[in-house]
Design an enzyme around this catalytic site. Sequence first.
Site, PDB file in Angstrom:
ATOM      1  N   SER A  12       5.214   7.733   0.779  1.00  0.00           N
ATOM      2  CA  SER A  12       4.879   6.333   0.526  1.00  0.00           C
ATOM      3  C   SER A  12       3.451   6.256   0.022  1.00  0.00           C
ATOM      4  O   SER A  12       2.511   6.644   0.733  1.00  0.00           O
ATOM      5  CB  SER A  12       5.004   5.513   1.802  1.00  0.00           C
ATOM      6  OG  SER A  12       4.317   4.281   1.634  1.00  0.00           O
ATOM      7  N   HIS A  37       8.062   6.662  -2.881  1.00  0.00           N
ATOM      8  CA  HIS A  37       8.373   5.387  -2.223  1.00  0.00           C
ATOM      9  C   HIS A  37       7.217   4.408  -2.462  1.00  0.00           C
ATOM     10  O   HIS A  37       6.054   4.718  -2.173  1.00  0.00           O
ATOM     11  CB  HIS A  37       8.572   5.637  -0.730  1.00  0.00           C
ATOM     12  CG  HIS A  37       9.004   4.445   0.054  1.00  0.00           C
ATOM     13  ND1 HIS A  37      10.319   4.034   0.141  1.00  0.00           N
ATOM     14  CD2 HIS A  37       8.296   3.566   0.812  1.00  0.00           C
ATOM     15  CE1 HIS A  37      10.405   2.965   0.920  1.00  0.00           C
ATOM     16  NE2 HIS A  37       9.178   2.646   1.334  1.00  0.00           N
ATOM     17  N   ASP A  39       5.758   0.613  -1.836  1.00  0.00           N
ATOM     18  CA  ASP A  39       5.863  -0.519  -0.910  1.00  0.00           C
ATOM     19  C   ASP A  39       5.237  -1.777  -1.496  1.00  0.00           C
ATOM     20  O   ASP A  39       4.019  -1.865  -1.642  1.00  0.00           O
ATOM     21  CB  ASP A  39       5.156  -0.166   0.406  1.00  0.00           C
ATOM     22  CG  ASP A  39       5.957   0.819   1.236  1.00  0.00           C
ATOM     23  OD1 ASP A  39       7.149   0.558   1.472  1.00  0.00           O
ATOM     24  OD2 ASP A  39       5.391   1.851   1.647  1.00  0.00           O
ATOM     25  N   MET A  41       4.480  -5.663  -0.966  1.00  0.00           N
ATOM     26  CA  MET A  41       4.319  -6.638   0.127  1.00  0.00           C
ATOM     27  C   MET A  41       3.676  -7.908  -0.406  1.00  0.00           C
ATOM     28  O   MET A  41       2.769  -7.843  -1.251  1.00  0.00           O
ATOM     29  CB  MET A  41       3.429  -6.062   1.226  1.00  0.00           C
ATOM     30  CG  MET A  41       3.917  -4.742   1.791  1.00  0.00           C
ATOM     31  SD  MET A  41       2.884  -4.218   3.167  1.00  0.00           S
ATOM     32  CE  MET A  41       3.551  -2.581   3.471  1.00  0.00           C
ATOM     33  N   HIS A  70      10.490  -0.474  -2.444  1.00  0.00           N
ATOM     34  CA  HIS A  70      10.832  -1.176  -1.198  1.00  0.00           C
ATOM     35  C   HIS A  70      10.172  -2.552  -1.227  1.00  0.00           C
ATOM     36  O   HIS A  70       8.947  -2.648  -1.095  1.00  0.00           O
ATOM     37  CB  HIS A  70      10.334  -0.331  -0.017  1.00  0.00           C
ATOM     38  CG  HIS A  70      10.543  -0.943   1.324  1.00  0.00           C
ATOM     39  ND1 HIS A  70       9.920  -0.459   2.473  1.00  0.00           N
ATOM     40  CD2 HIS A  70      11.308  -1.991   1.739  1.00  0.00           C
ATOM     41  CE1 HIS A  70      10.299  -1.177   3.511  1.00  0.00           C
ATOM     42  NE2 HIS A  70      11.121  -2.117   3.098  1.00  0.00           N
ATOM     43  N   MET A  72       9.147  -5.856   0.300  1.00  0.00           N
ATOM     44  CA  MET A  72       8.920  -6.632   1.523  1.00  0.00           C
ATOM     45  C   MET A  72       8.384  -7.983   1.081  1.00  0.00           C
ATOM     46  O   MET A  72       7.232  -8.351   1.324  1.00  0.00           O
ATOM     47  CB  MET A  72       7.949  -5.880   2.452  1.00  0.00           C
ATOM     48  CG  MET A  72       8.619  -4.655   3.090  1.00  0.00           C
ATOM     49  SD  MET A  72       7.432  -3.424   3.676  1.00  0.00           S
ATOM     50  CE  MET A  72       7.167  -2.527   2.156  1.00  0.00           C
ATOM     51  N   MET A 141      14.267   0.556   9.136  1.00  0.00           N
ATOM     52  CA  MET A 141      12.837   0.513   9.464  1.00  0.00           C
ATOM     53  C   MET A 141      12.640   1.012  10.892  1.00  0.00           C
ATOM     54  O   MET A 141      13.279   0.514  11.829  1.00  0.00           O
ATOM     55  CB  MET A 141      12.288  -0.905   9.355  1.00  0.00           C
ATOM     56  CG  MET A 141      12.302  -1.523   7.955  1.00  0.00           C
ATOM     57  SD  MET A 141      11.443  -0.563   6.691  1.00  0.00           S
ATOM     58  CE  MET A 141       9.788  -0.450   7.386  1.00  0.00           C
ATOM     59  N   PHE A 147       2.572  -2.392   7.490  1.00  0.00           N
ATOM     60  CA  PHE A 147       1.420  -1.495   7.561  1.00  0.00           C
ATOM     61  C   PHE A 147       1.877  -0.047   7.718  1.00  0.00           C
ATOM     62  O   PHE A 147       2.899   0.211   8.365  1.00  0.00           O
ATOM     63  CB  PHE A 147       0.521  -1.863   8.745  1.00  0.00           C
ATOM     64  CG  PHE A 147       0.040  -3.291   8.687  1.00  0.00           C
ATOM     65  CD1 PHE A 147      -1.074  -3.622   7.913  1.00  0.00           C
ATOM     66  CD2 PHE A 147       0.724  -4.292   9.355  1.00  0.00           C
ATOM     67  CE1 PHE A 147      -1.504  -4.941   7.829  1.00  0.00           C
ATOM     68  CE2 PHE A 147       0.303  -5.621   9.265  1.00  0.00           C
ATOM     69  CZ  PHE A 147      -0.809  -5.937   8.505  1.00  0.00           C
ATOM     70  N   GLY A 149       1.008   3.895   9.153  1.00  0.00           N
ATOM     71  CA  GLY A 149       0.330   4.477  10.305  1.00  0.00           C
ATOM     72  C   GLY A 149       0.702   3.900  11.659  1.00  0.00           C
ATOM     73  O   GLY A 149      -0.037   4.086  12.631  1.00  0.00           O
ATOM     74  N   ASP A 176      12.143   4.664   7.396  1.00  0.00           N
ATOM     75  CA  ASP A 176      10.816   4.249   6.931  1.00  0.00           C
ATOM     76  C   ASP A 176       9.958   3.799   8.111  1.00  0.00           C
ATOM     77  O   ASP A 176      10.243   2.778   8.738  1.00  0.00           O
ATOM     78  CB  ASP A 176      10.974   3.120   5.905  1.00  0.00           C
ATOM     79  CG  ASP A 176       9.677   2.806   5.187  1.00  0.00           C
ATOM     80  OD1 ASP A 176       8.672   3.487   5.439  1.00  0.00           O
ATOM     81  OD2 ASP A 176       9.689   1.870   4.360  1.00  0.00           O
TER      82      ASP A 176
HETATM   83  C1  DX5 Z   1       5.778   0.006   6.213  1.00  0.00           C
HETATM   84  C2  DX5 Z   1       6.147   0.667   4.903  1.00  0.00           C
HETATM   85  C3  DX5 Z   1       6.227   2.145   4.994  1.00  0.00           C
HETATM   86  C4  DX5 Z   1       4.923   2.795   5.348  1.00  0.00           C
HETATM   87  C5  DX5 Z   1       5.200   4.035   6.127  1.00  0.00           C
HETATM   88  O1  DX5 Z   1       5.875  -1.360   6.089  1.00  0.00           O
HETATM   89  O2  DX5 Z   1       7.394   0.195   4.446  1.00  0.00           O
HETATM   90  O3  DX5 Z   1       6.765   2.714   3.825  1.00  0.00           O
HETATM   91  O4  DX5 Z   1       4.140   3.122   4.254  1.00  0.00           O
HETATM   92  O5  DX5 Z   1       3.973   4.547   6.541  1.00  0.00           O
HETATM   93  P1  DX5 Z   1       3.873   5.640   7.697  1.00  0.00           P
HETATM   94  O6  DX5 Z   1       4.667   6.821   7.248  1.00  0.00           O
HETATM   95  O7  DX5 Z   1       2.408   5.887   7.768  1.00  0.00           O
HETATM   96  O8  DX5 Z   1       4.450   5.004   8.924  1.00  0.00           O
HETATM   97 ZN    ZN Z   2       8.494   1.287   2.819  1.00  0.00          ZN
END
Ligand code: DX5
Ligand code: ZN
Length: 229
Positions: A12, A37, A39, A41, A70, A72, A141, A147, A149, A176
């Site tokens: 990601s 991937h 993201d 948002m 992805h 969101m 999920m 976020f 981490g 994810d």
């Molecule tokens: C969270 C994202 C993930 C995120 C995963 O909302 O959709 O793709 O980047 O990050 P880690 O692998 O750090 O949990």
């Molecule tokens: Zn994601």
Amino acid sequence: MPFDRSIKIAPSILAADFANFGAECAAVEAQGADWIHVDVMDGHFVPNITFGPATCAAIRPHIKGVMDVHLMIAPVDPYIDAFADAGADVLTAHVEAGPHIHRTLQAIRGAGMKAGVALNPGTPASAVAEVIDMVDLICVMTVNPGFGGQKFIDMTAKIADLRAMIGDRPVHIEIDGGVDPTTAPLVAKAGADVLVAGSAVFRGGSVNDPAPYGDNIRAIRAAAEGVWT
Ligand code: DX5
Ligand code: ZN
């Protein structure tokens, strides 16, 4: 994009250097990433803002393989054509993003992309039962989206339910959030094949020192594939 259930590692770019996405995508691909991937948002569906279709279009030429986008965001439908034009291979919408997931998935496939549906941790597997024949990927999920981490939330029972629901259909199960060499075996054993990982891939490396990306990808893949040996 031929279908198979081998383990695929999808870094990601949420955990990459935002000022250097093109080089980061090329670096993780060179270090063994299977998919990239991406993201998106909107600060409305999730409490964070990243970027939109223009950024996806800008990074597309730097990705040789699958660009896995992805969303969101809510609403989704007004932006589907923009993500198709940006070159998304897989476009995933959340089942929670609106009342018309069926229409959204029809539109994603209609625009020539693979269709994905994502489920938040609080949403049961049954929420996608009526659209199972309209999707190419189900994203489970394992954190609340918004976020990178965050701590992994155990969704293995849901993953196993979805794997049984999918049967012989050519539908990927993507995980994810919080995927690392410790959690990867749990989700792989339950039936997942696409493992998204942000912090666990990008930690310790950079575009000028990408070897740690490769070490991290190999560690996640080995942990996931270890369940079959
Ligand atoms: C969270 C994202 C993930 C995120 C995963 O909302 O959709 O793709 O980047 O990050 P880690 O692998 O750090 O949990
Ligand atoms: Zn994601």
